[in-house]
Design a protein around this motif. Structure first.
Motif, PDB file in Angstrom:
ATOM      1  N   LEU A  80      10.542  -5.546   8.351  1.00 35.31           N
ATOM      2  CA  LEU A  80       9.457  -5.178   7.278  1.00 35.31           C
ATOM      3  C   LEU A  80       9.687  -5.935   5.891  1.00 35.31           C
ATOM      4  N   PHE A  81      10.960  -6.190   5.665  1.00 32.01           N
ATOM      5  CA  PHE A  81      11.211  -6.919   4.075  1.00 32.01           C
ATOM      6  C   PHE A  81      11.333  -8.354   4.560  1.00 32.01           C
ATOM      7  N   CYS A  82      10.773  -8.902   5.413  1.00 28.64           N
ATOM      8  CA  CYS A  82      10.795 -10.271   5.795  1.00 28.64           C
ATOM      9  C   CYS A  82       9.325 -10.832   6.001  1.00 28.64           C
ATOM     10  N   SER A  83       8.925 -11.710   5.255  1.00 25.18           N
ATOM     11  CA  SER A  83       7.534 -11.942   5.038  1.00 25.18           C
ATOM     12  C   SER A  83       7.232 -13.098   6.278  1.00 25.18           C
ATOM     13  N   SER A  84       5.931 -12.994   6.807  1.00 24.60           N
ATOM     14  CA  SER A  84       5.392 -13.815   7.750  1.00 24.60           C
ATOM     15  C   SER A  84       4.011 -14.105   7.499  1.00 24.60           C
ATOM     16  N   PRO A  85       3.461 -15.070   8.222  1.00 20.65           N
ATOM     17  CA  PRO A  85       1.969 -15.246   7.941  1.00 20.65           C
ATOM     18  C   PRO A  85       1.143 -14.116   8.370  1.00 20.65           C
ATOM     19  N   SER A  86       1.616 -13.394   9.151  1.00 14.99           N
ATOM     20  CA  SER A  86       0.810 -11.976   9.784  1.00 14.99           C
ATOM     21  C   SER A  86       1.093 -10.937   8.668  1.00 14.99           C
ATOM     22  N   HIS A  87       2.315 -11.105   7.921  1.00 16.96           N
ATOM     23  CA  HIS A  87       3.204  -9.876   7.242  1.00 16.96           C
ATOM     24  C   HIS A  87       3.303 -10.293   5.818  1.00 16.96           C
ATOM     25  N   ARG A  88       2.508 -10.527   5.045  1.00 15.26           N
ATOM     26  CA  ARG A  88       2.554 -11.117   3.771  1.00 15.26           C
ATOM     27  C   ARG A  88       3.349 -10.109   2.620  1.00 15.26           C
ATOM     28  N   ILE A  89       4.411 -10.488   2.086  1.00 13.90           N
ATOM     29  CA  ILE A  89       4.912  -9.776   1.161  1.00 13.90           C
ATOM     30  C   ILE A  89       4.959 -10.406  -0.271  1.00 13.90           C
ATOM     31  N   ASP A  90       4.442  -9.959  -1.162  1.00 15.08           N
ATOM     32  CA  ASP A  90       4.362 -10.477  -2.715  1.00 15.08           C
ATOM     33  C   ASP A  90       3.793  -9.712  -3.639  1.00 15.08           C
ATOM     34  N   TYR A  91       3.972 -10.247  -4.952  1.00 16.04           N
ATOM     35  CA  TYR A  91       3.569  -9.469  -6.128  1.00 16.04           C
ATOM     36  C   TYR A  91       2.114  -9.358  -6.019  1.00 16.04           C
ATOM     37  N   TYR A  92       1.233  -8.133  -6.234  1.00 18.38           N
ATOM     38  CA  TYR A  92      -0.039  -8.148  -6.253  1.00 18.38           C
ATOM     39  C   TYR A  92      -0.691  -8.156  -7.458  1.00 18.38           C
ATOM     40  N   ILE A  93      -0.293  -7.137  -8.456  1.00 23.31           N
ATOM     41  CA  ILE A  93      -1.243  -6.960  -9.823  1.00 23.31           C
ATOM     42  C   ILE A  93      -0.146  -6.066 -10.462  1.00 23.31           C
ATOM     43  N   SER A  94      -0.549  -6.256 -11.910  1.00 22.41           N
ATOM     44  CA  SER A  94       0.161  -5.173 -12.856  1.00 22.41           C
ATOM     45  C   SER A  94      -0.746  -4.355 -13.518  1.00 22.41           C
ATOM     46  N   ALA A  95      -0.593  -3.166 -13.905  1.00 15.55           N
ATOM     47  CA  ALA A  95      -1.488  -2.261 -14.678  1.00 15.55           C
ATOM     48  C   ALA A  95      -0.788  -1.685 -15.776  1.00 15.55           C
ATOM     49  N   GLU A  96      -1.662  -1.565 -16.952  1.00 18.18           N
ATOM     50  CA  GLU A  96      -1.051  -0.900 -18.049  1.00 18.18           C
ATOM     51  C   GLU A  96      -1.556   0.555 -18.205  1.00 18.18           C
ATOM     52  N   ARG A  97      -2.563   0.910 -17.386  1.00 18.04           N
ATOM     53  CA  ARG A  97      -2.978   2.177 -17.327  1.00 18.04           C
ATOM     54  C   ARG A  97      -3.468   2.575 -15.951  1.00 18.04           C
ATOM     55  N   MET A  98      -3.618   3.934 -15.722  1.00 11.60           N
ATOM     56  CA  MET A  98      -3.881   4.327 -14.266  1.00 11.60           C
ATOM     57  C   MET A  98      -5.305   3.482 -13.900  1.00 11.60           C
ATOM     58  N   ASP A  99      -6.166   3.631 -14.923  1.00 11.84           N
ATOM     59  CA  ASP A  99      -7.582   3.111 -14.564  1.00 11.84           C
ATOM     60  C   ASP A  99      -7.525   1.661 -14.386  1.00 11.84           C
ATOM     61  N   HIS A 100      -6.415   0.848 -14.409  1.00 14.66           N
ATOM     62  CA  HIS A 100      -6.419  -0.388 -14.305  1.00 14.66           C
ATOM     63  C   HIS A 100      -5.777  -0.597 -12.910  1.00 14.66           C
ATOM     64  N   ALA A 101      -4.979   0.380 -12.282  1.00 15.05           N
ATOM     65  CA  ALA A 101      -4.313   0.248 -11.082  1.00 15.05           C
ATOM     66  C   ALA A 101      -5.140   0.139  -9.864  1.00 15.05           C
ATOM     67  N   PRO A 102      -4.668  -0.671  -8.982  1.00 12.49           N
ATOM     68  CA  PRO A 102      -5.572  -1.125  -7.965  1.00 12.49           C
ATOM     69  C   PRO A 102      -5.843   0.268  -6.820  1.00 12.49           C
ATOM     70  N   ALA A 103      -6.737   0.291  -6.501  1.00  9.80           N
ATOM     71  CA  ALA A 103      -7.202   1.150  -5.202  1.00  9.80           C
ATOM     72  C   ALA A 103      -6.652   0.829  -3.844  1.00  9.80           C
ATOM     73  N   LEU A 104      -5.674   1.442  -3.408  1.00 10.30           N
ATOM     74  CA  LEU A 104      -5.030   1.093  -2.369  1.00 10.30           C
ATOM     75  C   LEU A 104      -4.771   2.253  -1.473  1.00 10.30           C
ATOM     76  N   LYS A 105      -5.054   1.948   0.075  1.00 11.43           N
ATOM     77  CA  LYS A 105      -4.900   2.955   1.152  1.00 11.43           C
ATOM     78  C   LYS A 105      -3.580   3.345   1.613  1.00 11.43           C
ATOM     79  N   GLN A 106      -2.724   2.322   1.912  1.00 10.45           N
ATOM     80  CA  GLN A 106      -1.499   2.086   2.556  1.00 10.45           C
ATOM     81  C   GLN A 106      -0.455   3.024   1.696  1.00 10.45           C
TER      82      GLN A 106
END
Length: 295
Positions: A80-106
């Protein structure tokens, strides 16, 4: 050496700098670890085993070994900790407040701790098989000022929270507390404590905050290579006394970590994979009992 590790080595940038994860530690891969002498491999994968002989007979050892998966299960989690074309691991986004946090389901896990506890270094070690992941580590405490989100494919998200204590952001509580209370996909909080100095007043305040949210959390003891075994054991037993007497939502077992020597990194990877439901482990306890019901 695994194919993905060879691929990461080929992709490795020769540029030095403050972006960590550009170099792959020789012990980042379990295949390298399993080539070590048995006793050294045991202490690297299960750091508590190196302390057990120094404990008084009256100390309950099972509290330190509730989660004790096999090497085969750790290898499965490592994928799970090894990236691949079908399993990308990467920095996504930064947020200073909760209303800036991304809506994610996982499922999501977050890491919080005192400034200079080694939080970013730990996340660097967890992602060390994917050197292109940008985890910024500073020699100056309090460098992390925002919530940093890292996506691990479609499996889960890891969140690096700002440090508390010295040079913490002024709005630390306003940033972190709403996250812990309202983040519906948060499955586990990892509260880091410096093993070389033990629990501090700021750590106890953070622990109380985790208790108030009633969300499951885990204690992670960092920098276990920075002090003598006697001091580490004293700090560890003090911490366990607090967990036993003052908490209801904390997983009973602390995870012992050295990000420098990779002690405990593979075990923690496996636990993250387990609590996010990313893999089904064959055996999670030294005694053979399941730990999935622990919160």
């Amino acid at each position: 050496m695994t194919f993905c590790l060879l691929l990461r080595l080929q992709l490795r940038s020769g540029a030095a700098g403050h972006l960590v994860g550009r170099h792959i530690h020789k012990l980042a891969s379990l295949r390298e670890v399993t080539s070590l002498p048995p006793k050294k491999m045991q202490s690297l994968l299960y750091p508590f085993s190196g302390l057990e002989a120094h404990l008084d007979r009256s100390v309950d050892r099972m509290q330190f070994q509730l989660f004790h998966p096999s090497v085969e299960d750790m290898m499965e989690a490592e994928k799970l900790f090894c990236s691949s074309p079908s399993h990308r691991i990467d920095y996504y986004i930064s947020a200073e407040r909760m209303d800036h946090a991304p809506a994610l389901k996982q499922p999501e896990v977050c890491f919080i701790g005192r400034s200079n506890v080694g939080k970013s270094s730990l996340i660097k070690a967890l992602f060390s098989l994917t050197p292109e992941v940008e985890v910024r580590v500073s020699k100056t405490p309090g460098h992390t000022k925002k919530m940093n989100f890292f996506k691990v494919g479609k499996a889960f998200t890891l969140v690096d929270m700002p440090g508390y204590g010295h040079r913490a952001p002024r709005d630390f509580v306003d940033m972190v507390e709403p996250y812990l209370y309202t983040r519906k996909n948060l499955v586990r909080t990892f509260l880091l404590v410096d093993g070389s100095i033990g629990l501090q007043k700021a750590d106890l305040i953070a622990l109380e905050m985790c208790e108030e949210t009633r969300c499951p959390y885990v204690m992670v003891v960092t920098k276990i290579d920075k002090c003598r075994q006697g001091a580490l054991l004293t700090n560890l037993l003090d911490l366990q006394d607090v967990v036993k007497t003052q908490t209801t939502s904390c997983f009973p077992q602390p995870f012992l970590i050295s990000s420098v020597h990779y002690w405990g990194i593979h075990l923690l990877r496996c636990f993250i994979a387990h609590v996010t439901g990313s893999i089904r482990l064959q055996d999670t306890s030294k005694s053979g009992s399941d730990t999935s019901g622990f919160h």
